[in-house]
Design an enzyme around this catalytic site. Sequence first.
Site, mmCIF file in Angstrom:
data_model
loop_
_atom_site.group_PDB
_atom_site.id
_atom_site.type_symbol
_atom_site.label_atom_id
_atom_site.label_comp_id
_atom_site.label_asym_id
_atom_site.label_seq_id
_atom_site.Cartn_x
_atom_site.Cartn_y
_atom_site.Cartn_z
ATOM 1 C CB SER A 20 40.729 51.754 48.127
ATOM 2 O OG SER A 20 41.679 52.201 47.198
ATOM 3 C CG ASP A 59 47.155 45.388 50.101
ATOM 4 O OD1 ASP A 59 47.872 45.229 51.108
ATOM 5 O OD2 ASP A 59 46.963 46.487 49.558
#
Length: 315
Positions: free
Chosen positions: A108, A152
Amino acid sequence: MPAYSASAPGKVILFGEHAVVYGHPAIAVPITQVRAKAIVIAEPRSPRGLVRIIAPDIGLETSLASLPANHPLAVLLSKAVSTLQVSHIPACSISITSTIPIAGGMGSGAAVSVAVLRALSAFLGRPLKDEQVSNLVFEVEQVYHGTPSGIDNTVITYARPVYFVKGKLIEILSVKKPFPLVVADTGIKSPTAVAVGEVRQAWENQHEAYEQLFEAAGSIAAAGRKAIQAGKVEALGPLMDENHTLLQKLGVSSPELDALVEAARSAGALGAKLSGAGKGGSMIALVTAETSNAVTTALLKSGAVGTIVTEIGKT
Ligand code: PMV
């Protein structure tokens, strides 16, 4: 007033989390059903340089000037200003929303950074290339996650499956035959930095044993890459199961994650594992069109607070 908007997907790690921090390969895939979104709108009537930040999901409504200098958004925006070579950000509002669970192993933070950076650089008339976006977000991740591998920011920026080795050129993975995954959230927030720090500590104490576990995880990722490229989806299940066992040995699983992994397997999943930093966060299960509903139901019955069914490699 024109609005500049950008979004970025969530992600899961198919193979090789943690080992990737130590230079071994890993595979990550975007999860497009959940996204972070940023909208930048000029506010020419506001005082010069007033940058309003509105992020209702985390209860944040403030100005950039009032954010602590070490807040992730402040760090991101200050790095953006120096990379984009602008003297300041003209008065504007930056609105941020996200459907990606926070601290849930789905990237996130990196997705919010990618979305904000893209929307802001477009607003400033200096859109950034993917490589620049990924590199800047990596720098921000380093401030918060200590020793991130860079997987990521890479998978989220490029929004494609990646075979990733720290410090090497990224390899976009071609998926010969798309395959369905169920992603389940334990609802337990697990900051990446904590799990990564604990693994580092254990690696320092039991060097040989951890090196072997990392090596084995890297070999699984390499085998996973071959299976994905060859369209041998059925080979992925056992590899996921093996990878989960290694993650248990690394000490990053939890009773809740193990229960979900077991439940998925019993309901017919071809394989299942935790995904991301572990200790909470998310797990993934490889399913088929026939087993997808049963696995989802079993996961929800066994404590998952949310599930996503997705198809990896579908364009
Ligand atoms: O952001 P998470 O929780 O999905 O974890 C990222 C994967 C790790 O390998 C644990 C850390 C890293 O930087 O690669």
